[in-house]
Design a protein around this motif. Structure first.
Motif, PDB file in Angstrom:
ATOM      1  N   MET A   1       0.822  -1.189   0.000  1.00 29.73           N
ATOM      2  CA  MET A   1       0.000   0.000   0.000  1.00 29.73           C
ATOM      3  C   MET A   1       0.872   1.262   0.000  1.00 29.73           C
ATOM      4  SD  MET A   1      -3.122   0.857  -0.128  1.00 29.73           S
ATOM      5  CE  MET A   1      -4.241   2.123   0.237  1.00 29.73           C
ATOM      6  N   ARG A   2       1.997   1.216   0.668  1.00 29.56           N
ATOM      7  CA  ARG A   2       2.871   2.392   0.708  1.00 29.56           C
ATOM      8  C   ARG A   2       3.381   2.760  -0.680  1.00 29.56           C
ATOM      9  NH1 ARG A   2       1.910   5.508   4.791  1.00 29.56           N
ATOM     10  NH2 ARG A   2       2.229   4.540   6.776  1.00 29.56           N
ATOM     11  N   LEU A   3       3.681   1.748  -1.491  1.00 31.73           N
ATOM     12  CA  LEU A   3       4.159   2.018  -2.838  1.00 31.73           C
ATOM     13  C   LEU A   3       3.064   2.701  -3.655  1.00 31.73           C
ATOM     14  CD1 LEU A   3       6.379   1.854  -4.908  1.00 31.73           C
ATOM     15  CD2 LEU A   3       5.610  -0.456  -5.475  1.00 31.73           C
ATOM     16  N   PHE A   4       1.809   2.247  -3.493  1.00 33.00           N
ATOM     17  CA  PHE A   4       0.704   2.908  -4.179  1.00 33.00           C
ATOM     18  C   PHE A   4       0.598   4.357  -3.727  1.00 33.00           C
ATOM     19  CE2 PHE A   4      -3.568   4.590  -3.797  1.00 33.00           C
ATOM     20  CZ  PHE A   4      -3.874   4.726  -5.138  1.00 33.00           C
ATOM     21  N   GLU A   5       0.685   4.595  -2.421  1.00 35.67           N
ATOM     22  CA  GLU A   5       0.602   5.963  -1.895  1.00 35.67           C
ATOM     23  C   GLU A   5       1.690   6.843  -2.499  1.00 35.67           C
ATOM     24  OE1 GLU A   5       0.774   5.307   2.310  1.00 35.67           O
ATOM     25  OE2 GLU A   5      -1.383   5.005   2.454  1.00 35.67           O
ATOM     26  N   ASP A  20      -6.397   8.691   1.919  1.00 33.12           N
ATOM     27  CA  ASP A  20      -7.120   8.189   3.083  1.00 33.12           C
ATOM     28  C   ASP A  20      -8.630   8.254   2.909  1.00 33.12           C
ATOM     29  OD1 ASP A  20      -4.772   7.576   4.365  1.00 33.12           O
ATOM     30  OD2 ASP A  20      -4.721   9.430   5.532  1.00 33.12           O
ATOM     31  N   GLU A  21      -9.105   9.172   2.091  1.00 28.58           N
ATOM     32  CA  GLU A  21     -10.550   9.333   1.888  1.00 28.58           C
ATOM     33  C   GLU A  21     -11.132   8.332   0.894  1.00 28.58           C
ATOM     34  OE1 GLU A  21     -11.079  13.396   0.779  1.00 28.58           O
ATOM     35  OE2 GLU A  21     -10.414  14.130   2.724  1.00 28.58           O
ATOM     36  N   GLN A  22     -10.277   7.562   0.220  1.00 30.02           N
ATOM     37  CA  GLN A  22     -10.746   6.610  -0.778  1.00 30.02           C
ATOM     38  C   GLN A  22     -11.221   5.322  -0.119  1.00 30.02           C
ATOM     39  OE1 GLN A  22     -10.966   7.798  -3.911  1.00 30.02           O
ATOM     40  NE2 GLN A  22     -10.133   9.615  -2.927  1.00 30.02           N
ATOM     41  N   LEU A  27     -10.539   0.859  -4.300  1.00 31.43           N
ATOM     42  CA  LEU A  27      -9.185   1.163  -4.754  1.00 31.43           C
ATOM     43  C   LEU A  27      -8.447  -0.109  -5.151  1.00 31.43           C
ATOM     44  CD1 LEU A  27      -7.895   3.966  -4.877  1.00 31.43           C
ATOM     45  CD2 LEU A  27      -6.845   3.496  -2.669  1.00 31.43           C
ATOM     46  N   MET A  28      -8.526  -1.140  -4.328  1.00 29.18           N
ATOM     47  CA  MET A  28      -7.856  -2.402  -4.617  1.00 29.18           C
ATOM     48  C   MET A  28      -8.473  -3.076  -5.845  1.00 29.18           C
ATOM     49  SD  MET A  28      -5.315  -2.760  -2.626  1.00 29.18           S
ATOM     50  CE  MET A  28      -5.089  -1.008  -2.828  1.00 29.18           C
ATOM     51  N   SER A  29      -9.772  -2.963  -6.008  1.00 23.34           N
ATOM     52  CA  SER A  29     -10.436  -3.519  -7.184  1.00 23.34           C
ATOM     53  C   SER A  29      -9.908  -2.867  -8.456  1.00 23.34           C
ATOM     54  CB  SER A  29     -11.940  -3.313  -7.069  1.00 23.34           C
ATOM     55  OG  SER A  29     -12.587  -3.732  -8.231  1.00 23.34           O
TER      56      SER A  29
END
Length: 50
Positions: A1-5, A20-22, A27-29
């Motif tokens: 998740m950090r890499l996506f951020e 954070d609001e997503q 998002l994962m889908s």
């Protein structure tokens, strides 16, 4: 998740608050989508404009 951020902040100019609001599941889908999940064949779609 950090890499996506990191990618979202660098490439899409999102803030940590934007991330954070997503909805995590949505998002994962989206991130896990592949070529087989197209709703329309691109060639068929293009024919509409020719």
């Amino acid at each position: 998740m950090r890499l996506f951020e990191k990618d979202a902040m660098q490439q899409m100019h999102w803030t940590l608050d934007d991330i954070d609001e997503q909805d995590y599941q949505e998002l994962m889908s989206v991130l896990n989508a592949d070529e087989n999940e197209k709703s329309v064949d691109p060639a068929e779609f293009a024919k509409q404009f020719m």
